[in-house]
Design a protein around this motif. Structure first.
Motif, PDB file in Angstrom:
ATOM      1  N   THR A  96       0.844  -1.196   0.000  1.00  0.00           N
ATOM      2  CA  THR A  96       0.000   0.000   0.000  1.00  0.00           C
ATOM      3  C   THR A  96       0.878   1.244   0.000  1.00  0.00           C
ATOM      4  O   THR A  96       1.709   1.432   0.890  1.00  0.00           O
ATOM      5  CB  THR A  96      -0.927   0.015   1.223  1.00  0.00           C
ATOM      6  N   LEU A  97       0.681   2.080  -1.006  1.00  0.00           N
ATOM      7  CA  LEU A  97       1.429   3.330  -1.173  1.00  0.00           C
ATOM      8  C   LEU A  97       0.505   4.506  -0.880  1.00  0.00           C
ATOM      9  O   LEU A  97      -0.554   4.633  -1.505  1.00  0.00           O
ATOM     10  CB  LEU A  97       1.956   3.434  -2.599  1.00  0.00           C
ATOM     11  N   VAL A 111       0.230   8.484  -1.177  1.00  0.00           N
ATOM     12  CA  VAL A 111       0.834   9.627  -1.864  1.00  0.00           C
ATOM     13  C   VAL A 111       0.191  10.907  -1.358  1.00  0.00           C
ATOM     14  O   VAL A 111      -1.020  11.116  -1.521  1.00  0.00           O
ATOM     15  CB  VAL A 111       0.650   9.517  -3.395  1.00  0.00           C
ATOM     16  N   ALA A 121      -1.204  14.443  -4.026  1.00  0.00           N
ATOM     17  CA  ALA A 121      -1.305  13.474  -5.122  1.00  0.00           C
ATOM     18  C   ALA A 121      -1.761  14.051  -6.449  1.00  0.00           C
ATOM     19  O   ALA A 121      -1.730  13.341  -7.462  1.00  0.00           O
ATOM     20  CB  ALA A 121      -2.242  12.332  -4.722  1.00  0.00           C
ATOM     21  N   VAL A 158       1.449   8.437  -8.127  1.00  0.00           N
ATOM     22  CA  VAL A 158       0.236   7.618  -8.246  1.00  0.00           C
ATOM     23  C   VAL A 158       0.351   6.703  -9.464  1.00  0.00           C
ATOM     24  O   VAL A 158       0.119   5.485  -9.385  1.00  0.00           O
ATOM     25  CB  VAL A 158      -1.016   8.514  -8.356  1.00  0.00           C
ATOM     26  N   GLY A 185       3.260   4.165  -9.089  1.00  0.00           N
ATOM     27  CA  GLY A 185       2.902   3.190  -8.065  1.00  0.00           C
ATOM     28  C   GLY A 185       1.966   2.125  -8.600  1.00  0.00           C
ATOM     29  O   GLY A 185       2.147   0.920  -8.340  1.00  0.00           O
ATOM     30  N   LYS A 186       0.979   2.543  -9.375  1.00  0.00           N
ATOM     31  CA  LYS A 186       0.062   1.569  -9.992  1.00  0.00           C
ATOM     32  C   LYS A 186       0.798   0.704 -11.004  1.00  0.00           C
ATOM     33  O   LYS A 186       0.574  -0.515 -11.088  1.00  0.00           O
ATOM     34  CB  LYS A 186      -1.105   2.293 -10.664  1.00  0.00           C
ATOM     35  N   VAL A 230      -2.822   2.085  -4.274  1.00  0.00           N
ATOM     36  CA  VAL A 230      -2.458   3.485  -4.082  1.00  0.00           C
ATOM     37  C   VAL A 230      -3.577   4.254  -3.379  1.00  0.00           C
ATOM     38  O   VAL A 230      -4.731   4.255  -3.823  1.00  0.00           O
ATOM     39  CB  VAL A 230      -2.137   4.162  -5.428  1.00  0.00           C
ATOM     40  N   ALA A 277      -4.477   8.064  -2.530  1.00  0.00           N
ATOM     41  CA  ALA A 277      -4.118   9.420  -2.939  1.00  0.00           C
ATOM     42  C   ALA A 277      -4.732  10.433  -1.980  1.00  0.00           C
ATOM     43  O   ALA A 277      -5.934  10.380  -1.693  1.00  0.00           O
ATOM     44  CB  ALA A 277      -4.604   9.699  -4.360  1.00  0.00           C
ATOM     45  N   ALA A 315      -5.433   6.005  -8.839  1.00  0.00           N
ATOM     46  CA  ALA A 315      -5.561   5.846  -7.392  1.00  0.00           C
ATOM     47  C   ALA A 315      -6.734   4.931  -7.043  1.00  0.00           C
ATOM     48  O   ALA A 315      -7.815   5.034  -7.625  1.00  0.00           O
ATOM     49  CB  ALA A 315      -5.740   7.203  -6.726  1.00  0.00           C
TER      50      ALA A 315
END
Length: 320
Positions: free
Chosen positions: A140-141, A143, A146, A155, A158-159, A165, A167, A183
């Motif tokens: 899990t990121l 941002v 965003a 974003v 990351g995907k 993600v 955001a 996101a």
């Protein structure tokens, strides 16, 4: 030729008429078509950037255009090539001379406006998430910022790297831009409790923070054990202070990233990263978001869009 310059730190930039430069050994002269603006340009004007160039200085960190002349020792075949250049300064002018080794050939189908918006934002996010944080598929990121210039690319990248993600941005319109970039979850920093919202989603493995301030603190508290926090910048104007005992208790790692700094000690890291990113662009995996394209005479207006955080994605200046 025209150049957007400052004569002293803290002065209002203005368009001056200056001599068209001649390339020295190892340099090329680029006929500049477009230049991407960055928050760092504002810091440079104020004399608060990590590097203080000699004055007077032409602003503009990243540019795209066509090589029109080459100095001694430069491969002749570079002339007439479409290139992007991360120069640090000199991009907000109709032409400039830059080290040939900094020129990155552009994919044939890449418009100059996309190329000018590409290097710093995508390069920063890819280096942060891949080289520094080692983001893994399924993690899990989170941002922050965003919908901004670098946040939006975080974003998207990351995907592309397989993360879930979250955001965080201000207002529904900006969050919609982040949603369109991929996101999975949206948090409005104006109305939502960031710590509570991220914790409800299971916490963050990686935090990407170009904002700083109170959002950094809230995000740190919403981290999972063993999470990594990427310090990218301080768009809020508030540099957070970190209590080391908080890092100890949750086994957190905080990493700083100054993308341009790699040119001084490991330039191959940037080169390899950009090669990957331009390849992804050519494959259609990346779509730069340029919210404003303005002519050189409106460069000050473009900088004000960054200062007031009214832009989404990138602001690009064209030379006409």
């Amino acid at each position: 030729m025209r150049a957007f310059r400052i004569a002293e730190f803290g002065a209002v930039p203005q368009i001056d008429t200056v001599a068209r430069p001649d390339p020295g050994p190892g340099e090329v002269r680029v006929r500049i078509a477009a230049c991407g603006l960055n928050f760092a340009d504002l810091l440079m004007i104020e004399g608060r950037y990590q590097e203080r160039p000699a004055l007077p200085v032409t602003l503009g960190m990243e540019l795209a255009g066509t090589v029109e002349a080459a100095g001694a020792g430069v491969e002749p075949g570079l002339t007439d090539r479409r290139v992007a250049v991360f120069a640090g300064t000199g991009g907000l002018a109709e032409a400039g001379c830059f080290a040939a080794e900094r020129c990155v050939p552009l994919p044939d189908a890449m418009p100059f406006e996309d190329a000018a918006a590409f290097q710093v934002a995508y390069g920063t996010s890819h280096l942060a998430l891949d080289h520094k944080a080692r983001l893994q598929p399924g993690e899990t990121l989170l941002v922050l910022g965003a919908a901004g210039g670098v946040g939006l690319t975080a974003v998207e990248i990351g995907k592309a790297m397989g993360a879930r993600v979250i955001a965080c941005a201000r207002g529904a319109d900006r969050l919609e831009v982040a949603r369109q970039a991929g996101a999975d979850h949206l948090i409005d920093s104006d109305t939502d409790d960031l710590r509570e919202a991220v914790t409800a989603l299971g916490g963050a493995d990686v935090v990407y923070d170009p904002v700083g301030g109170d959002l950094f603190t809230a995000a740190m508290r919403a981290c999972k054990p063993d999470a990594r926090i990427l310090v990218i910048g301080f768009a809020s104007g508030d540099v957070p202070q970190i209590k080391a005992n908080h890092l100890l208790v949750k086994n957190l790692t905080v990493m700083g990233l100054y993308w341009g700094g790699y040119l001084a000690f490991r330039p191959e890291v940037l080169t390899d990263s950009l090669a990957t990113l331009f390849g992804w662009y050519a494959e259609g995996r990346l779509r730069p978001h340029v919210s404003h394209t303005l002519p050189l005479e409106r460069a000050a207006e473009g900088l004000e869009l960054l200062r007031t955080r009214k832009a989404t994605g990138k602001v690009v200046i064209t030379m006409g």
